[in-house]
Design an enzyme around this catalytic site. Structure first.
Site, PDB file in Angstrom:
ATOM      1  N   TYR A 200       0.829  -1.203   0.000  1.00  0.00           N
ATOM      2  CA  TYR A 200       0.000   0.000   0.000  1.00  0.00           C
ATOM      3  C   TYR A 200       0.861   1.250   0.000  1.00  0.00           C
ATOM      4  O   TYR A 200       2.068   1.191   0.241  1.00  0.00           O
ATOM      5  CB  TYR A 200      -0.959  -0.005   1.187  1.00  0.00           C
TER       6      TYR A 200
ATOM      7  N   LEU B 116      11.151   1.181   7.379  1.00  0.00           N
ATOM      8  CA  LEU B 116      10.635   1.627   6.083  1.00  0.00           C
ATOM      9  C   LEU B 116      11.356   2.917   5.684  1.00  0.00           C
ATOM     10  O   LEU B 116      11.545   3.805   6.525  1.00  0.00           O
ATOM     11  CB  LEU B 116       9.127   1.900   6.194  1.00  0.00           C
TER      12      LEU B 116
ATOM     13  N   GLU C  38      11.871   2.655  14.382  1.00  0.00           N
ATOM     14  CA  GLU C  38      10.877   3.582  13.809  1.00  0.00           C
ATOM     15  C   GLU C  38       9.597   3.426  14.605  1.00  0.00           C
ATOM     16  O   GLU C  38       9.492   2.554  15.456  1.00  0.00           O
ATOM     17  CB  GLU C  38      10.636   3.268  12.326  1.00  0.00           C
TER      18      GLU C  38
ATOM     19  N   LYS D  90       6.472  -1.957   1.962  1.00  0.00           N
ATOM     20  CA  LYS D  90       5.272  -1.363   2.570  1.00  0.00           C
ATOM     21  C   LYS D  90       4.096  -2.326   2.390  1.00  0.00           C
ATOM     22  O   LYS D  90       3.195  -2.119   1.577  1.00  0.00           O
ATOM     23  CB  LYS D  90       4.990   0.017   1.958  1.00  0.00           C
TER      24      LYS D  90
END
Ligand code: PDD
Length: 287
Positions: free
Chosen positions: A33, A207, A182, A149
């Site tokens: 996505y 990411l 993250e 992702k």
């Protein structure tokens, strides 16, 4: 005005939109996505988002659902039909519909494409920028390929919920060596004691956020120092500033982590400066 979604070739009322029960996204989280910011009628950093989509699809060997040019037109049309001026679009591509089987479906099975768009209230984002947000730290329990992702976000959803139940808004993943990775849906930055903007390298384990990449351009333009290096939880707690980046939130200051204040417990000036310069530097494509 009803919301409209794009689902596999058709624009349908959001409330009626559905995918097949044997879509591999639904059964295996076998899809990818993108979330992209819309600001003042412009799509922000679309080229970088589509480049990352291309990488995610290639890594998982999922075909593009249509050409890049056609996809751009569908994104625009979805935004137009939803009258979005400030907000976001969400785009999801899965490996398509097939009888449940772990191995890939037959060659030529068309990927599924869903695009939704929504308006957001800039006042809510402004309030988070003024007040800052609270974060907690959590152990990273995700798979090894978080650089893709993928829609497989169960650990991220669990971590965000844990943050919420602790009175915070984000959960920050920590690796086995006590280093910051993250957030559940954000990249993490700190401003160290000599004013350098520090964020973890994105080669592996996080990411590569599009906002993170553009923020580096912003920092360069402002003449700020940047370092891509690992940093520990204790360094983060001692930082001048901590902030989070993601499309749609851009740059949220963090005022406490695990209940401990960052600096004086108020949003800092560096995050404000880069946030204010962000849209001048980012790519903007009119809807
Ligand atoms: N999340 N890291 C993770 C795990 C993310 O899910 C995201 C984005 C980011 C920031 O990436 P970008 O700057 O490209 O938005 C980092 C999106 C917004 C989401 O899942 O809603």
């Amino acid at each position: 005005m009803p919301r409209i979604a794009y689902v596999n070739g058709r624009y349908v009322k959001h409330s009626d939109a559905s995918v097949h029960i044997e879509d591999r996204g639904y059964q295996f989280a076998d899809g990818v996505y993108e979330v992209c910011e819309i600001r003042h009628g412009y799509i922000v950093d679309l080229t970088r988002h589509l480049n990352r989509l291309d990488r995610s699809l290639r890594e998982l060997r999922i075909a593009w659902p249509m050409s890049r040019a056609a996809l751009t037109q569908v994104i625009r049309e979805t935004l137009r039909r939803n009258h979005v001026r400030n907000g976001l679009f969400y785009l999801q591509v899965t490996r398509g519909v097939a009888r449940r089987d772990h191995v890939f479906p037959a060659e030529g099975t068309p990927p599924s494409l869903v695009i939704t768009a929504k308006s957001t209230d800039p006042k809510i984002i402004a309030a988070k920028n003024t007040n800052g947000i609270k974060a907690i730290t959590v152990t990273d329990n995700r798979w090894d390929r978080v650089d893709i992702k993928s829609v497989g976000l169960l650990p991220n959803a669990m971590a965000r919920q844990q943050a919420k139940e602790a009175g915070a808004q984000e959960a920050i993943y920590i690796d086995g060596e006590g280093m910051v990775k993250e957030g559940a849906a954000t990249n993490v930055w700190m401003v160290d004691s000599d004013g350098t903007l520090v964020t973890r390298p994105a080669e592996h384990g996080i990411l590569r956020g599009i906002t993170r990449t553009t923020l580096m351009d912003v920092a360069a333009k402002l003449g700020l120092k940047i370092a891509e290096r690992n940093f520990s939880v204790s360094e983060m707690l001692a930082a001048r500033e901590v902030f989070l980046t993601a499309a749609t939130s851009i740059c949220f200051p963090v005022v406490s982590v695990d209940g401990l204040p960052i600096a004086n417990g108020h949003p800092g000036s560096v995050s404000q400066k880069v946030r204010e310069a962000f849209f001048d530097v980012a790519e903007k494509i009119a809807i």
